[in-house]
Write a protein that holds these residues in place. Structure first.
Motif, PDB file in Angstrom:
ATOM      1  N   GLN A   3       0.858  -1.185   0.000  1.00  0.00           N
ATOM      2  CA  GLN A   3       0.000   0.000   0.000  1.00  0.00           C
ATOM      3  C   GLN A   3       0.898   1.242   0.000  1.00  0.00           C
ATOM      4  N   ASP A   4       0.665   2.135  -0.946  1.00  0.00           N
ATOM      5  CA  ASP A   4       1.356   3.425  -0.933  1.00  0.00           C
ATOM      6  C   ASP A   4       0.589   4.390  -0.035  1.00  0.00           C
ATOM      7  N   VAL A   6       0.593   8.380   0.808  1.00  0.00           N
ATOM      8  CA  VAL A   6       1.099   9.703   0.442  1.00  0.00           C
ATOM      9  C   VAL A   6       0.621  10.706   1.479  1.00  0.00           C
ATOM     10  N   LEU A  90       4.565   5.578  -7.362  1.00  0.00           N
ATOM     11  CA  LEU A  90       3.566   4.656  -6.830  1.00  0.00           C
ATOM     12  C   LEU A  90       3.701   3.293  -7.496  1.00  0.00           C
ATOM     13  N   THR A  96      -3.384   3.551  -3.158  1.00  0.00           N
ATOM     14  CA  THR A  96      -2.728   4.696  -2.524  1.00  0.00           C
ATOM     15  C   THR A  96      -3.678   5.345  -1.521  1.00  0.00           C
ATOM     16  N   THR A  98      -4.234   8.542   0.795  1.00  0.00           N
ATOM     17  CA  THR A  98      -3.811   9.937   0.895  1.00  0.00           C
ATOM     18  C   THR A  98      -4.124  10.491   2.278  1.00  0.00           C
ATOM     19  N   ASN A 175      -4.297   1.894  -7.519  1.00  0.00           N
ATOM     20  CA  ASN A 175      -3.257   2.532  -8.330  1.00  0.00           C
ATOM     21  C   ASN A 175      -3.450   2.316  -9.827  1.00  0.00           C
TER      22      ASN A 175
END
Length: 453
Positions: A3-4, A6, A90, A96, A98, A175
């Motif tokens: 998992q990204d 940001v 990514l 992602t 946020t 993503n």
């Protein structure tokens, strides 16, 4: 699947009226952005990305131990623009999440609930219903109660402004689809910015399943734009800490007047009076009593110890059944063995005080190894500094040091010795010896006191 995450932290925060980046202002002694990073780093299989801009070097330096991928946004043009800058970093699959560097109290459990809803064809929004939604983007749903768009306050029509469900800004997007949505963003809006929220309508048009999750409390998603809001969240944080302490068996004489600026652990039946501040990592044993206006930083305190009013303890270890203060100061490197006593207006530094030893009042003890059962009289000082170097004083067991004594280090006072009051000691005192070092007293008859001219 990675998992990204940001974290947006590029804004200047002009309403803070500060020379520092907004996200470096602190809640509970920790920079807001570090709180967000800390929460995010506890999630499994994550890669952190930190968007920086204004004073980005300072933000990066303050967060370097999290090893986040740093992405620069020198000319911020909205949340969508920020995420577009991160897009090349990514992962191809996964999703992602946020987050925002000025929304510091988001809870791990809330984010885990969002991650649990994630699929390759699902976008998860964190929303909340507010009695007064002014300023927030409104969640627009269709007749089937499906989310179809988010409309910002300045772009909303009269009917949309009545909507109470609002966007928190926190979202989780797949993503594989997110990168295309980001490329398609435009800035055709009242602010002339690239809104991340515009991807909601794109997702709906693409047949992506849009689901919502909700925080347990409003303060989780409350952002900070000025110092008033910062202060309000500080009180929320402190109340949380107070509630936890009391549930764990501590008594706070006024829960609204305690400040925990780090991590405080208490044993059962501790009593903490008003206006105490705890910084760094502080551990209290059982039945510890702390009087008002005390400051404890990076220290451990043993069972049944009493710390009287206005005492300061920093980077020190205090044993069980000790008695400190009032108005005592333990500086870094102090170790008190069990049943030691440090009285009013006593300062210690790099001092090891033995079992049952007493430094009752108006003394300075630094760079000292002190045995058990020692009594140090008022006004005693260890002269440990010659202007360039520090030297050590060694005091054996059961030593009696008379009032107003100066121990000029390096010097040793051996077991059972006695120092006469008013002495200056510059060389070793042997076991059970009496030492006195005073100038010869002279009395002058007929001396006239000075008179005021």
């Amino acid at each position: 699947m990675t998992q990204d995450i940001v974290i947006l932290a590029a804004g200047k925060g002009s309403r803070m009226k500060s020379q520092f980046s907004k996200v470096l202002h602190k809640i509970g002694g920790t920079a807001m952005v570090r709180r967000v990073l800390s929460t995010a780093s506890k999630l499994t299989n994550t890669k952190l990305h930190l968007i920086v801009g204004h004073q980005g070097e300072q933000v990066e330096a303050a967060c370097q131990d999290f090893y986040a991928n740093i992405v620069w946004q020198n000319n911020p043009q909205g949340t969508g623009d920020a995420l577009r800058r991160a897009a090349p970093s990514l992962s191809e699959d996964g999703a992602t999440l946020t987050l925002y560097g000025d929304v510091p109290l988001i809870q791990q459990s809330t984010l885990e609930n969002m991650l649990a809803l994630s699929t390759p064809n699902t976008l998860v929004l964190l929303t909340i219903k507010l009695d007064n939604p002014f300023g927030y983007g409104r969640i627009v749903r269709n007749a089937q109660d499906k989310v179809v768009a988010i409309v910002e306050q300045k772009d909303a029509n009269a009917e949309q402004l009545k909507i109470q469900e609002v966007n928190t800004g926190i979202l989780l997007a797949p993503n594989a689809k997110l990168k295309g949505w980001l490329e398609a963003l435009t800035n055709n809006n009242a602010q002339g910015e690239y809104y991340l929220t515009d991807i909601i309508a794109m997702a709906a048009n693409d047949g992506v399943n849009i689901v919502t999750a909700h925080p347990e409390a409003e303060w989780e998603v409350t952002g900070v734009n000025d110092r008033v809001q910062l202060s309000a969240l500080e009180r929320v944080w402190q109340q949380q800490q107070a509630d936890t302490l009391m549930r764990n068996g501590a008594t706070l004489l006024d829960p609204s007047r305690i400040d925990v600026r780090g991590e405080l652990t208490t044993g059962q039946d501790c009593i903490i009076d008003v206006n105490c501040v705890f910084e760094g990592t502080v551990t209290l044993g059982e039945n510890v009593e702390i009087g008002p206006n005390c400051v404890l930083k990076n220290c451990t305190v043993g069972d049944n110890t009493v710390i009287k009013a206005n005492t300061m303890i920093e980077d020190s270890t205090v044993g069980a059944d000790c008695d400190l203060g009032p108005f005592a100061r333990l500086r870094p490197g102090t170790v008190l063995e069990n049943k030691a006593k440090i009285g009013n207006f006593v300062e210690t530094k790099k001092a090891h005080i033995g079992v049952g030893s007493k430094v009752n009042h108006l003394s300075y003890v630094g760079d000292t190894q002190m045995g058990a059962g020692v009594n140090v009289g008022a006004g005693t000082i260890t002269c440990n500094y010659d202007g360039v170097n520090k030297f050590q004083t060694i005091i054996g067991d059961n030593v009696f040091v008379g009032s107003n004594t100066s121990l000029v280090a390096p010097v040793e006072v051996q077991t059972g010795a006695t120092i006469a009051a008013g002495s200056t000691i510059t060389k070793t005192v042997g076991e059970h010896q009496l030492a006195f070092g005073r100038a010869k007293q002279m009395n002058k008859d007929g001396w006239a006191r000075p008179t005021k001219k």
